[in-house]
Design a protein around this motif. Structure first.
Motif, PDB file in Angstrom:
ATOM      1  N   LEU A 237      62.344  71.135  58.774  1.00 54.48           N
ATOM      2  CA  LEU A 237      61.875  71.558  60.088  1.00 54.48           C
ATOM      3  C   LEU A 237      60.437  72.026  59.928  1.00 54.48           C
ATOM      4  CD1 LEU A 237      62.635  72.153  63.100  1.00 54.48           C
ATOM      5  CD2 LEU A 237      63.099  74.501  62.360  1.00 54.48           C
ATOM      6  N   ASP A 238      59.527  71.345  60.639  1.00 53.29           N
ATOM      7  CA  ASP A 238      58.098  71.655  60.538  1.00 53.29           C
ATOM      8  C   ASP A 238      57.622  71.648  59.090  1.00 53.29           C
ATOM      9  OD1 ASP A 238      57.870  71.936  63.302  1.00 53.29           O
ATOM     10  OD2 ASP A 238      58.379  74.061  63.239  1.00 53.29           O
ATOM     11  N   GLY A 239      58.140  70.698  58.317  1.00 47.97           N
ATOM     12  CA  GLY A 239      57.674  70.499  56.952  1.00 47.97           C
ATOM     13  C   GLY A 239      58.332  71.368  55.900  1.00 47.97           C
ATOM     14  N   ARG A 240      59.327  72.157  56.245  1.00 45.02           N
ATOM     15  CA  ARG A 240      60.006  73.021  55.274  1.00 45.02           C
ATOM     16  C   ARG A 240      61.518  72.832  55.403  1.00 45.02           C
ATOM     17  NH1 ARG A 240      62.312  76.637  58.293  1.00 45.02           N
ATOM     18  NH2 ARG A 240      61.397  77.225  60.317  1.00 45.02           N
ATOM     19  N   THR A 241      62.232  73.268  54.377  1.00 43.27           N
ATOM     20  CA  THR A 241      63.683  73.147  54.384  1.00 43.27           C
ATOM     21  C   THR A 241      64.292  74.100  55.407  1.00 43.27           C
ATOM     22  OG1 THR A 241      63.653  72.596  52.030  1.00 43.27           O
ATOM     23  CG2 THR A 241      65.758  73.307  52.955  1.00 43.27           C
ATOM     24  N   LEU A 242      65.303  73.646  56.111  1.00 42.73           N
ATOM     25  CA  LEU A 242      66.010  74.489  57.066  1.00 42.73           C
ATOM     26  C   LEU A 242      66.661  75.675  56.351  1.00 42.73           C
ATOM     27  CD1 LEU A 242      67.687  71.732  59.231  1.00 42.73           C
ATOM     28  CD2 LEU A 242      66.233  73.539  60.152  1.00 42.73           C
ATOM     29  N   THR A 243      66.658  76.837  57.005  1.00 46.40           N
ATOM     30  CA  THR A 243      67.259  78.033  56.428  1.00 46.40           C
ATOM     31  C   THR A 243      68.646  78.275  57.024  1.00 46.40           C
ATOM     32  OG1 THR A 243      66.342  79.505  58.123  1.00 46.40           O
ATOM     33  CG2 THR A 243      64.960  79.035  56.198  1.00 46.40           C
ATOM     34  N   ASP A 244      69.416  79.135  56.368  1.00 51.42           N
ATOM     35  CA  ASP A 244      70.745  79.491  56.882  1.00 51.42           C
ATOM     36  C   ASP A 244      70.642  80.175  58.237  1.00 51.42           C
ATOM     37  OD1 ASP A 244      71.928  78.435  54.642  1.00 51.42           O
ATOM     38  OD2 ASP A 244      72.051  80.351  53.580  1.00 51.42           O
TER      39      ASP A 244
END
Length: 346
Positions: A237-244
């Motif tokens: 998401l927006d170039g980064r891994t999705l968080t919990d």
């Protein structure tokens, strides 16, 4: 002069694989497209003056297959029905090329179905007295120094003694399996031998993202891929891994995830296997839900996600009262989403 165009290029589909471009405005142009990808052919400068077409002179073919290769002819006719211009282009379809270093015993190698696999079997064969490369009991290649004595699949493969590489074109499922290299000395004895395992996989050709809003404002997003053996998924998401904190359910290694109500941005799903990596992106916005948390005047507590446009709960109210004598009484109710306040007398 008014003109019409006859154009025999009619395969259209949907794909988000490799895209190539070719300028086909010169007669006899050689163009290339990637198997399962997209090719954009520049056929003319501008077709806006041609009565049957309103475009920029390019033709796009999606989801390319082997049968799309060949010679194509563009024919332009004048208003009198006579041919005013014609030219041809040659379109060649290329598969995915992979490389594997097989100089270590037990190497695991992968080739793309319909593509090309390059196997590094040795450093240099020019100084080797004799060598054979076999699959199970079938001899594939044998040679002496720089001389190739035998090649079972010479119609679609090539061994280069100077660098020890063996190239297999258009590999099929039957090319997979265990291969053994045996090197012999001048006495005819085996001086070295090793094996490699070759696995053929179909490459991922396209990815499609589909999203839907759920009843409480969460968003389910599914990532489907076309083709591809043993696909592996990843999300950003927006170039980064999705968080919990952004995931309602699922994880970033599955093909379907559910996002929490406030998540928005540029979502990318990548699908890969050992021979390909294809991704698709989609800008997502929230489903229009808000979270309300209040106690109504009757004591009912509400805490839930609701669709903002239809929300009638937890709304502030002001209720005027009648005038009695010289005293004007106004009852003011504080926003019930927080707390109530006793009447204020004026």
């Amino acid at each position: 002069m008014e003109a019409v165009v006859g154009l025999l290029l009619m395969l259209l589909g949907v794909s988000h694989g490799v895209e190539t471009y070719c300028d086909g405005r010169q007669n006899g142009t050689q163009c290339y497209g990637a198997l399962g990808g997209t090719v954009v052919l520049q056929l003319m400068d501008n077709a806006s003056e041609i009565s049957r077409y309103q475009c920029n002179g390019t033709f796009r073919i999606n989801n390319l297959s082997w049968t799309d290769g060949g010679e194509y002819k563009l024919v332009i006719f004048g208003s009198d029905g006579q041919v005013s211009e014609q030219r041809t282009l040659q379109l060649a379809i290329q598969g995915v090329e992979t490389y594997c270093d097989g100089r270590q015993d037990g190497a695991q190698c992968y080739g793309a179905l319909g593509g090309t696999v390059v196997l590094q079997l040795m450093d240099n064969a020019s100084g080797i007295f004799r060598y054979t490369w076999s699959r199970t009991t079938t001899k594939i290649v044998s040679g002496r120094k720089n001389m190739i004595m035998f090649n079972e699949i010479e119609n679609r493969s090539f061994f280069t003694p100077s660098d020890g590489t063996f190239r297999i074109n258009n590999p099929s499922w039957t090319d997979g399996g265990e291969y053994k290299l045996e090197i012999f000395d001048s006495d005819g004895k085996i001086s070295e031998q090793r094996t490699l395992q070759l696995t053929i996989q179909a490459p991922v050709s396209s990815v499609l993202l589909v999203s839907e809003c759920l009843s409480q404002g969460e968003m389910r997003v599914s990532c489907s891929s076309e083709g591809g053996d043993s696909p592996q998924y990843s999300w950003t998401l927006d170039g980064r891994t999705l968080t919990d904190a952004e995931l309602f359910s699922g994880n970033t290694e599955t093909n379907s995830i559910t996002l929490k109500q406030k998540v928005s941005g540029r979502l990318v799903c990548s699908v890969r296997n050992q021979v390909s990596n294809v991704s698709e992106e989609k800008t997502i916005s929230t489903c229009g839900f808000i979270h309300i948390n209040c106690t109504l005047t009757n004591g009912t507590h509400i805490s839930k996600w609701v669709f903002a446009a239809n929300n009638t709960l937890c709304q502030p109210t002001t209720t005027p009262t009648s005038t009695v004598g010289k005293t004007t009484g106004i009852t003011v109710s504080i926003n019930p989403c927080t707390k109530t306040h006793p009447p204020i007398k004026i």
